[in-house]
Motif scaffolding. Structure first.
Motif, PDB file in Angstrom:
ATOM      1  N   THR A  17       2.188   2.703   4.048  1.00 31.43           N
ATOM      2  CA  THR A  17       2.343   2.599   2.447  1.00 31.43           C
ATOM      3  C   THR A  17       3.852   2.639   2.385  1.00 31.43           C
ATOM      4  OG1 THR A  17       2.408   5.051   2.246  1.00 31.43           O
ATOM      5  CG2 THR A  17      -0.056   3.802   2.266  1.00 31.43           C
ATOM      6  N   ALA A  18       4.877   2.799   3.241  1.00 35.72           N
ATOM      7  CA  ALA A  18       6.181   2.979   3.010  1.00 35.72           C
ATOM      8  C   ALA A  18       6.973   1.968   2.229  1.00 35.72           C
ATOM      9  CB  ALA A  18       7.061   3.229   4.402  1.00 35.72           C
ATOM     10  N   GLU A  19       6.199   0.747   2.277  1.00 32.38           N
ATOM     11  CA  GLU A  19       6.820  -0.570   1.684  1.00 32.38           C
ATOM     12  C   GLU A  19       6.336  -0.464  -0.046  1.00 32.38           C
ATOM     13  OE1 GLU A  19       2.894  -2.109   3.353  1.00 32.38           O
ATOM     14  OE2 GLU A  19       4.276  -0.384   3.575  1.00 32.38           O
ATOM     15  N   SER A  20       5.528   0.404  -0.292  1.00 28.59           N
ATOM     16  CA  SER A  20       4.899   0.502  -1.546  1.00 28.59           C
ATOM     17  C   SER A  20       3.890  -0.398  -1.950  1.00 28.59           C
ATOM     18  CB  SER A  20       6.183   0.393  -2.580  1.00 28.59           C
ATOM     19  OG  SER A  20       6.123  -0.839  -3.425  1.00 28.59           O
ATOM     20  N   PRO A  21       3.059  -0.229  -2.844  1.00 27.25           N
ATOM     21  CA  PRO A  21       1.833  -1.251  -3.213  1.00 27.25           C
ATOM     22  C   PRO A  21       2.536  -2.067  -4.356  1.00 27.25           C
ATOM     23  CG  PRO A  21       1.567   0.716  -4.270  1.00 27.25           C
ATOM     24  CD  PRO A  21       2.662   1.065  -3.274  1.00 27.25           C
TER      25      PRO A  21
END
Length: 718
Positions: A483-487
């Motif tokens: 989830t570090a790349e963001s949704p």
């Protein structure tokens, strides 16, 4: 069966992609001939998961352990749906330690964790029930000399449609076990479900209420003694000397056991053992970590942040976007060391004999515990038996088997079985910690105020390198960057991972919510900061960025609507929102807070909207979301362990508190129902609590907090 389908049109992390691919291949393989009877049972097995007694009771051999998350009820519902029995006909039985039969389809090992019990067994457990049902129908048809197509199953019986004749499963099971195993079975479509999706009373609740439920602490093999343990306080330290004269004078104390890094007093009962332990005079070799402090550990993490990193995600051209867009923000979010603090403290009962060993414990990794003890004792694996029990909380702590090994090491020196119980102090000071985590984000905005680039550097340990190597690829822990790349729909995105381990001797492990709990504060806090910089409402900002993620957008809209987003709260109050796309599910949390003029914080309300696909049991789903919120609130407000002279300072709930009942806000859970394959729920709510709370505090006070925990007093106002 997969977690996500192409139709979802969402961006997934590398860890989620791997898990999706693994689950897509998950299936239950039923051999043509299995052992028909389980030792010590009159039940006959139709496959590894189903045994039926002559009285018609269905024993479901539970591959997933029950630690409060509702696995027994959930998996029983899947089985009952296709087997055509009622839930009160099912008895859940813990699976033995046997990864060959009971490994999770996605994880490749006998593990309960990662919110994958329902996801992994959604199809295999239903297929097991359907296969057994077809075999039972075939046996009845043969008995009556009729076509199987003229028969149906209902409530644990096979019924001949024309004549009305009935035979119970208990009568048929022996003949059914000899029938050919069908290679292909049709599963019910969602519209025909009778049990799945309906609320129902948990099958594990009655025994927990009347006291007959068996947890690890309830193990009482004949002749058992009880041991209280003290472990060297420093990481990597060892035992130097022990004077046990006074301890051995305590009534009921039988012996003192000394190991390289711990000492225990063995007695007739726990009270005597603890009294004897208090009477010991112990000296320790504090080891190479004796000078470590929290300040030094944080300095080392900061230094790692400035070092080299591996690239986990690289989409578009972040460098070019940063070169052409100056407007933006850079921020560092800091997370502390956290314990698990499960209500049932660590415990394990072990009986070591020259040629065998029995273990009574509640563990999330029965197979690993068995193998580790077998290696320690030099025994064949089949000579080590793990009697797994209910768990009084896991949260990832019982994904490690250090407590089992410690008990086995003790038991080598004791004649007969011994129950080793850790005090709360030992439990907190020798946990498998969620270690320090740093996140640095750099977001650049376009002319419209929306992000044109997202750069996120994550600093932390690689738990998966040792725990589950299928999630450790090319030097990158796929869990810690999940989830570090963001949704969000940002064209240029880059996630960097800096591996930074805890000091030698400190065990680090999985904590409820795993990677997303590390990244959600920076991701959702960062997006909120970007929205404020752009002068756009935080909900509207997210809505504009979710065009390619309709399920998460629907959760956002539902949570905002139910929370009354945009309505006036009056002075000193604020709302904050956080989204999460993880575990194959989608969630939005809104926190409402009040910060009075003295800087005291009160969390007034939490609203959650959840889309986890097909809902197996809506009541358990709500319970798990509520539980995840409470766990997340405890950590966000109070969770922090500190280190001084190489040891954890905190020791119990007085200095490592959890949320009290009077502090718990109303929690509203709203479900989005559809026919997508189920996602995970047990950890879904925890990651979003911290960023929702941080964003709400900013809305109330104008103060942007980026370090956890935040406490409930002393907040400033800008």
């Amino acid at each position: 069966m997969g977690i996500l389908t192409k139709a979802d049109d969402v961006r997934v992390s590398r860890r989620t992609f791997v898990l999706s691919a693994l689950l897509a291949g998950g299936s239950l393989v039923i051999g043509p001939r299995l052992v028909l009877a389980q030792a010590g049972s009159d039940a006959i097995a139709l496959n590894p998961f189903i045994r039926i007694t002559a009285a018609g009771k269905v024993e479901l051999v539970m591959a997933s352990v029950e630690m409060g998350q509702g696995a027994y009820m959930g998996l029983s519902t899947l089985l009952a749906e296709e087997l055509e029995v009622t839930l009160d006909q099912i008895v859940a039985v813990p699976a033995p330690a046997d990864p060959a039969l009971y490994a999770h389809p996605a994880l490749g090992d006998q593990i309960t964790g990662g919110s994958v019990s329902i996801r992994g067994f959604w199809e295999p457990m239903r297929r097991a029930g359907a296969t057994a049902r077809i075999m039972l129908i075939a046996a009845a048809a043969k008995e009556w000399g009729v076509a199987a197509t003229d028969c149906r199953a209902e409530a644990g019986e096979v019924i001949h449609a024309t004549s009305g004749r009935r035979l119970s499963y208990g009568v048929l099971v022996e003949k059914a076990a000899a029938m050919p195993v069908p290679q292909e079975v049709a599963l019910k479509p969602v519209r025909e479900f009778k049990l799945i999706g309906k609320p129902g009373r948990r099958i594990d609740t009655p025994a927990k209420v009347n006291g007959t439920a068996k947890f690890g602490l309830d193990a009482r093999p004949s002749g058992v003694k009880f041991a209280a343990i003290r472990i060297c306080p420093t990481f990597g330290g060892t035992l130097s000397s022990v004077y046990d004269g006074e301890a051995l004078k305590v009534k009921g104390v039988r012996q003192v056991v000394k190991l390289s890094d711990a000492v225990a007093v063995v007695a007739d009962h726990t009270g005597a053992a603890r009294k004897g332990l208090a009477a010991l005079q112990v000296s320790w070799n504090l080891g190479p970590s004796a000078s470590l402090s929290t300040e030094e550990l944080e300095r080392l993490a900061d230094a790692a942040m400035a070092g080299d990193a591996l690239v986990a995600v690289n989409e578009g051209d972040v460098a070019a976007a940063e070169a052409t867009h100056e407007r933006g923000l850079e921020a560092v979010y800091r997370l502390p060391i956290l314990p698990h603090t499960a209500m049932e403290p660590m415990n394990c009962t072990v009986h070591v004999r020259p040629d065998s060993c029995d273990i009574w414990v509640g563990t999330q990794v029965a197979g690993r515990a068995r193998n580790a003890v077998a290696e320690l004792l030099g025994l064949p694996v089949d000579k080590v038996v793990v009697h797994n029990h209910l768990l009084g909380g896991g949260f990832g702590r019982r994904l490690d088997h250090d407590g089992v090994l410690m008990a086995a090491r003790m038991a080598q020196h004791i004649a007969g079985p011994v129950q080793v119980v850790w005090s709360r102090e030992e439990d907190i000071r020798h946990d498998s910690y969620r270690y320090l985590n740093l996140s640095r984000i750099n977001v650049r905005l376009g002319a419209d105020g929306l992000p044109v680039s997202w750069r996120h550097r994550v600093v932390g340990p690689a738990i998966m390198a040792r725990f589950l190597p299928i999630f450790f690829k090319d030097g990158i822990d796929l869990d810690i960057v999940e989830t570090a790349e963001s949704p969000y729909g940002i064209a240029n995105r880059r996630v960097e991972f800096v591996r930074h381990e805890a000091p030698d001797g400190m065990l680090t492990g999985n904590w409820r919510g795993v990677g997303p709990t590390r990244n959600a504060p920076a991701v959702e806090g960062g997006i909120d900061e970007a929205a404020h910089l752009a002068g756009i409402d935080p909900v509207d900002y997210r809505r504009r960025l979710l065009g390619g993620n309709p399920r998460l957008k629907a959760a956002l809209d539902l949570a905002a609507d139910k929370a009354g987003w945009g309505s006036d709260l009056g002075p000193d109050r604020g709302r904050g929102i956080a989204l999460l796309s993880a575990f194959g599910s989608f969630a939005a949390l809104v926190a409402q807070v009040h910060v009075d003029q003295r800087g005291s914080l009160k969390v007034e309300r939490i609203v959650a909207a959840v889309d986890c696909g097909v809902v197996v049991n809506p009541e358990i789903l709500r319970q798990q979301v509520e539980s995840g919120v409470v766990y997340g609130l405890s950590a966000t407000l109070y969770g922090r362990l500190t280190v001084k002279q190489g040891a954890i300072v905190e020791s119990n709930f007085d200095d490592q508190p959890v949320l009290r009942m009077n502090e718990c806000p109303p929690i509203e859970v709203h479900l989005i129902e559809n026919e997508e394959a189920p996602g995970g729920v047990g950890e879904l709510a925890t990651p979003g609590v911290a960023p929702a709370l941080l964003n709400a505090i900013f809305a109330a006070t104008g103060e942007r907090l980026r370090r956890l925990p935040i406490g409930t007093t002393g907040l400033s106002r800008s």
